[in-house]
Motif scaffolding. Structure first.
Motif, PDB file in Angstrom:
ATOM      1  N   GLN A 164       0.825  -1.201   0.000  1.00  0.00           N
ATOM      2  CA  GLN A 164       0.000   0.000   0.000  1.00  0.00           C
ATOM      3  C   GLN A 164       0.860   1.253   0.000  1.00  0.00           C
ATOM      4  O   GLN A 164       0.532   2.258  -0.649  1.00  0.00           O
ATOM      5  CB  GLN A 164      -0.933  -0.001   1.211  1.00  0.00           C
ATOM      6  CG  GLN A 164      -2.016   1.055   1.130  1.00  0.00           C
ATOM      7  CD  GLN A 164      -2.963   0.803  -0.025  1.00  0.00           C
ATOM      8  OE1 GLN A 164      -3.487  -0.292  -0.183  1.00  0.00           O
ATOM      9  NE2 GLN A 164      -3.167   1.826  -0.855  1.00  0.00           N
ATOM     10  N   HIS A 165       1.972   1.197   0.717  1.00  0.00           N
ATOM     11  CA  HIS A 165       2.921   2.316   0.744  1.00  0.00           C
ATOM     12  C   HIS A 165       3.398   2.638  -0.678  1.00  0.00           C
ATOM     13  O   HIS A 165       3.454   3.808  -1.071  1.00  0.00           O
ATOM     14  CB  HIS A 165       4.108   1.944   1.639  1.00  0.00           C
ATOM     15  CG  HIS A 165       5.184   2.978   1.711  1.00  0.00           C
ATOM     16  ND1 HIS A 165       5.140   4.059   2.559  1.00  0.00           N
ATOM     17  CD2 HIS A 165       6.362   3.071   1.030  1.00  0.00           C
ATOM     18  CE1 HIS A 165       6.238   4.783   2.405  1.00  0.00           C
ATOM     19  NE2 HIS A 165       6.987   4.210   1.484  1.00  0.00           N
ATOM     20  N   ALA A 166       3.726   1.600  -1.435  1.00  0.00           N
ATOM     21  CA  ALA A 166       4.173   1.811  -2.812  1.00  0.00           C
ATOM     22  C   ALA A 166       3.064   2.389  -3.680  1.00  0.00           C
ATOM     23  O   ALA A 166       3.306   3.285  -4.503  1.00  0.00           O
ATOM     24  CB  ALA A 166       4.673   0.489  -3.396  1.00  0.00           C
ATOM     25  N   LEU A 167       1.846   1.910  -3.506  1.00  0.00           N
ATOM     26  CA  LEU A 167       0.723   2.387  -4.304  1.00  0.00           C
ATOM     27  C   LEU A 167       0.348   3.829  -3.965  1.00  0.00           C
ATOM     28  O   LEU A 167      -0.109   4.586  -4.836  1.00  0.00           O
ATOM     29  CB  LEU A 167      -0.492   1.479  -4.103  1.00  0.00           C
ATOM     30  CG  LEU A 167      -0.384   0.076  -4.698  1.00  0.00           C
ATOM     31  CD1 LEU A 167      -1.458  -0.838  -4.116  1.00  0.00           C
ATOM     32  CD2 LEU A 167      -0.488   0.124  -6.221  1.00  0.00           C
ATOM     33  N   ASP A 168       0.530   4.211  -2.704  1.00  0.00           N
ATOM     34  CA  ASP A 168       0.107   5.530  -2.245  1.00  0.00           C
ATOM     35  C   ASP A 168       1.109   6.631  -2.549  1.00  0.00           C
ATOM     36  O   ASP A 168       0.775   7.817  -2.460  1.00  0.00           O
ATOM     37  CB  ASP A 168      -0.161   5.507  -0.739  1.00  0.00           C
ATOM     38  CG  ASP A 168      -1.444   4.777  -0.386  1.00  0.00           C
ATOM     39  OD1 ASP A 168      -2.265   4.538  -1.289  1.00  0.00           O
ATOM     40  OD2 ASP A 168      -1.607   4.427   0.809  1.00  0.00           O
ATOM     41  N   HIS A 169       2.344   6.291  -2.866  1.00  0.00           N
ATOM     42  CA  HIS A 169       3.374   7.294  -3.118  1.00  0.00           C
ATOM     43  C   HIS A 169       3.590   7.433  -4.617  1.00  0.00           C
ATOM     44  O   HIS A 169       3.928   6.475  -5.307  1.00  0.00           O
ATOM     45  CB  HIS A 169       4.677   6.924  -2.404  1.00  0.00           C
ATOM     46  CG  HIS A 169       4.593   7.093  -0.920  1.00  0.00           C
ATOM     47  ND1 HIS A 169       3.826   6.258  -0.131  1.00  0.00           N
ATOM     48  CD2 HIS A 169       5.139   8.016  -0.072  1.00  0.00           C
ATOM     49  CE1 HIS A 169       3.912   6.648   1.136  1.00  0.00           C
ATOM     50  NE2 HIS A 169       4.702   7.709   1.189  1.00  0.00           N
ATOM     51  N   ASP A 170       3.375   8.630  -5.115  1.00  0.00           N
ATOM     52  CA  ASP A 170       3.368   8.864  -6.557  1.00  0.00           C
ATOM     53  C   ASP A 170       4.755   8.905  -7.183  1.00  0.00           C
ATOM     54  O   ASP A 170       4.884   8.923  -8.402  1.00  0.00           O
ATOM     55  CB  ASP A 170       2.652  10.192  -6.865  1.00  0.00           C
ATOM     56  CG  ASP A 170       1.193  10.182  -6.449  1.00  0.00           C
ATOM     57  OD1 ASP A 170       0.600   9.091  -6.434  1.00  0.00           O
ATOM     58  OD2 ASP A 170       0.661  11.272  -6.143  1.00  0.00           O
ATOM     59  N   VAL A 171       5.785   8.926  -6.343  1.00  0.00           N
ATOM     60  CA  VAL A 171       7.142   9.141  -6.848  1.00  0.00           C
ATOM     61  C   VAL A 171       7.523   8.106  -7.899  1.00  0.00           C
ATOM     62  O   VAL A 171       8.118   8.431  -8.925  1.00  0.00           O
ATOM     63  CB  VAL A 171       8.166   9.116  -5.689  1.00  0.00           C
ATOM     64  CG1 VAL A 171       9.588   9.218  -6.222  1.00  0.00           C
ATOM     65  CG2 VAL A 171       7.868  10.241  -4.716  1.00  0.00           C
ATOM     66  N   HIS A 172       7.154   6.841  -7.682  1.00  0.00           N
ATOM     67  CA  HIS A 172       7.596   5.767  -8.564  1.00  0.00           C
ATOM     68  C   HIS A 172       6.486   5.279  -9.501  1.00  0.00           C
ATOM     69  O   HIS A 172       6.682   4.307 -10.241  1.00  0.00           O
ATOM     70  CB  HIS A 172       8.133   4.596  -7.737  1.00  0.00           C
ATOM     71  CG  HIS A 172       9.280   4.971  -6.861  1.00  0.00           C
ATOM     72  ND1 HIS A 172      10.514   5.313  -7.362  1.00  0.00           N
ATOM     73  CD2 HIS A 172       9.382   5.091  -5.516  1.00  0.00           C
ATOM     74  CE1 HIS A 172      11.332   5.610  -6.367  1.00  0.00           C
ATOM     75  NE2 HIS A 172      10.672   5.481  -5.239  1.00  0.00           N
ATOM     76  N   ASP A 173       5.321   5.917  -9.477  1.00  0.00           N
ATOM     77  CA  ASP A 173       4.244   5.616 -10.417  1.00  0.00           C
ATOM     78  C   ASP A 173       3.889   4.132 -10.414  1.00  0.00           C
ATOM     79  O   ASP A 173       3.834   3.478 -11.456  1.00  0.00           O
ATOM     80  CB  ASP A 173       4.644   6.067 -11.827  1.00  0.00           C
ATOM     81  CG  ASP A 173       3.442   6.163 -12.760  1.00  0.00           C
ATOM     82  OD1 ASP A 173       2.326   6.381 -12.262  1.00  0.00           O
ATOM     83  OD2 ASP A 173       3.633   6.002 -13.984  1.00  0.00           O
ATOM     84  N   VAL A 174       3.637   3.605  -9.216  1.00  0.00           N
ATOM     85  CA  VAL A 174       3.271   2.198  -9.065  1.00  0.00           C
ATOM     86  C   VAL A 174       1.747   2.072  -9.115  1.00  0.00           C
ATOM     87  O   VAL A 174       1.041   2.675  -8.308  1.00  0.00           O
ATOM     88  CB  VAL A 174       3.803   1.622  -7.732  1.00  0.00           C
ATOM     89  CG1 VAL A 174       3.310   0.193  -7.518  1.00  0.00           C
ATOM     90  CG2 VAL A 174       5.326   1.665  -7.723  1.00  0.00           C
ATOM     91  N   ASP A 175       1.253   1.308 -10.079  1.00  0.00           N
ATOM     92  CA  ASP A 175      -0.185   1.089 -10.225  1.00  0.00           C
ATOM     93  C   ASP A 175      -0.609  -0.318  -9.817  1.00  0.00           C
ATOM     94  O   ASP A 175      -1.765  -0.519  -9.438  1.00  0.00           O
ATOM     95  CB  ASP A 175      -0.619   1.321 -11.682  1.00  0.00           C
ATOM     96  CG  ASP A 175      -0.427   2.761 -12.123  1.00  0.00           C
ATOM     97  OD1 ASP A 175      -0.745   3.664 -11.325  1.00  0.00           O
ATOM     98  OD2 ASP A 175       0.058   2.979 -13.253  1.00  0.00           O
ATOM     99  N   ARG A 176       0.314  -1.271  -9.904  1.00  0.00           N
ATOM    100  CA  ARG A 176      -0.022  -2.659  -9.618  1.00  0.00           C
ATOM    101  C   ARG A 176       1.120  -3.322  -8.870  1.00  0.00           C
ATOM    102  O   ARG A 176       2.292  -3.141  -9.206  1.00  0.00           O
ATOM    103  CB  ARG A 176      -0.302  -3.436 -10.909  1.00  0.00           C
ATOM    104  CG  ARG A 176      -1.560  -2.981 -11.632  1.00  0.00           C
ATOM    105  CD  ARG A 176      -1.878  -3.900 -12.789  1.00  0.00           C
ATOM    106  NE  ARG A 176      -3.230  -3.650 -13.267  1.00  0.00           N
ATOM    107  CZ  ARG A 176      -3.940  -4.506 -13.985  1.00  0.00           C
ATOM    108  NH1 ARG A 176      -3.422  -5.682 -14.316  1.00  0.00           N
ATOM    109  NH2 ARG A 176      -5.158  -4.210 -14.385  1.00  0.00           N
ATOM    110  N   VAL A 177       0.748  -4.096  -7.862  1.00  0.00           N
ATOM    111  CA  VAL A 177       1.724  -4.816  -7.040  1.00  0.00           C
ATOM    112  C   VAL A 177       1.331  -6.281  -6.993  1.00  0.00           C
ATOM    113  O   VAL A 177       0.142  -6.607  -6.880  1.00  0.00           O
ATOM    114  CB  VAL A 177       1.768  -4.248  -5.605  1.00  0.00           C
ATOM    115  CG1 VAL A 177       2.747  -5.040  -4.739  1.00  0.00           C
ATOM    116  CG2 VAL A 177       2.129  -2.761  -5.615  1.00  0.00           C
ATOM    117  N   ALA A 178       2.307  -7.160  -7.078  1.00  0.00           N
ATOM    118  CA  ALA A 178       2.093  -8.595  -6.849  1.00  0.00           C
ATOM    119  C   ALA A 178       2.813  -9.002  -5.568  1.00  0.00           C
ATOM    120  O   ALA A 178       3.943  -8.566  -5.318  1.00  0.00           O
ATOM    121  CB  ALA A 178       2.611  -9.416  -8.019  1.00  0.00           C
TER     122      ALA A 178
END
Length: 335
Positions: free
Chosen positions: A142-156
């Protein structure tokens, strides 16, 4: 590799004779002393807002209060002490560091692996269970999805702990931005993780459970990763892959009937590294279970060795009929 580590995580004391002991981290650190290229990184602990991004806030606040009052038995298996709350925050913070490092481009010999405790994958949105209070991998995703810096849209999230990652499944079951895969021993605690649990609503088809028959060894796990797991992630296209890395499926772990070898963890690491490269996805590791201290330490060490240039040794033999049948059921469930 870079290992996220904090002495604060040693302060979680579930009591004498509890298998989830601080000696787990001590054993890993002692084993890694023999390896070159090992780095340790501390990280900022998560705050309540970060934990509450995947957990019910009232639940998180109740855990903080429970620990402040000295802890005790949350349930028969899940025990806290006064030091548990800080350990929880640091364990999740280390998992967040691992995904941030991966997204910044750390890979190969700089691959990030978070060595936090208590573990997390049994913690559901509003409760602790199975030694787990906060779901470290879920918080990190969720941390990755919530931070726009790296433009993460999907996580596995790929969970190879011997127990089903019911908490991670629970948190993301109706969402389409996180694909959860669990390879676990069939029928073992907590009794969830059947093939037909594939998600619901927007998340239908983004949960994959592979309940391994007792006795499954390295060829069965490799067949699962090379077959349905790889196919699912190729279709999903994650920007980030998090491995919930429990090591209690080892053949010498005291609570497992799965027969993975130490070499099997090197082979799975190699396959997931290759898959992440093919997907152009960042990759990180988060420690879950593993309760035989020697085999836990050896298994973490061989993951490190794999990223340090060691070539894993391919296994002999093929998956047995029970595994093949299960994999066919998985394919049918995800048609």
């Amino acid at each position: 590799m870079q290992f996220g580590y904090s002495d604060v995580c040693l302060g979680h004391d579930p009591g004498p004779r509890h298998p989830e002991t601080a000696d787990r981290l001590r054993a890993i650190r002692e084993r890694l002393k023999r390896k070159h290229g090992v780095e340790y990184v501390d990280a900022e602990p998560c705050d309540i807002d970060e934990l509450a991004a995947v957990h019910d806030r009232a639940y998180v606040e109740s855990v903080e209060e429970f620990c402040a009052d000295g802890g005790g038995n949350w349930d028969p298996d899940t025990t806290a002490s006064e030091g548990t709350w800080d350990a929880i925050r640091h364990s999740s913070g280390l998992a967040c560091w691992a995904v941030e490092a991966a997204l910044e481009g750390d890979d190969g010999r700089k691959m990030p692996f978070s060595l936090g405790r208590p573990p997390g994958h049994h913690a559901v949105a509003d409760d602790a269970m199975g030694f787990c209070f906060a779901n470290n991998a879920a918080v990190a995703a969720q941390h990755a999805l919530d931070h726009d810096v790296h433009d993460v849209d999907r996580v596995a999230i790929i969970d190879w702990d011997v127990h089903h990652g019911n908490g991670t499944q629970d948190i993301f079951y109706d969402r389409d931005d996180v694909y959860f895969v669990s390879l676990h021993e069939q029928g073992l605690y907590p009794g969830t993780g059947d093939v037909d649990e594939i998600g619901e609503g927007d998340g239908r088809g983004t949960t994959m459970n592979l309940p391994m028959p007792a006795g499954t060894g390295d060829p069965g796990y490799l067949a699962a990763i090379e077959g349905p797991v790889s196919a699912a992630l190729e279709a999903f296209g994650p920007d980030l892959v998090i491995v919930s890395a429990g090591f209690d499926a080892h053949r010498h772990d005291p609570i497992s009937r799965i027969r993975l070898s130490t070499e099997g963890y090197a082979l799975m690491t190699d396959r997931l590294r290759t898959l992440a490269e093919e997907l152009d996805a960042a990759l990180s590791f988060v420690l879950e279970g593993g309760y035989g201290l020697d085999v836990l330490a050896d298994s973490v060490a061989i993951v490190h060795e794999t990223f340090d240039g060691r070539e894993p040794i391919e296994p002999d033999g093929d998956p047995n009929d029970a595994v093949e049948s299960m994999l066919e059921d998985v394919a049918d469930a995800h048609e």
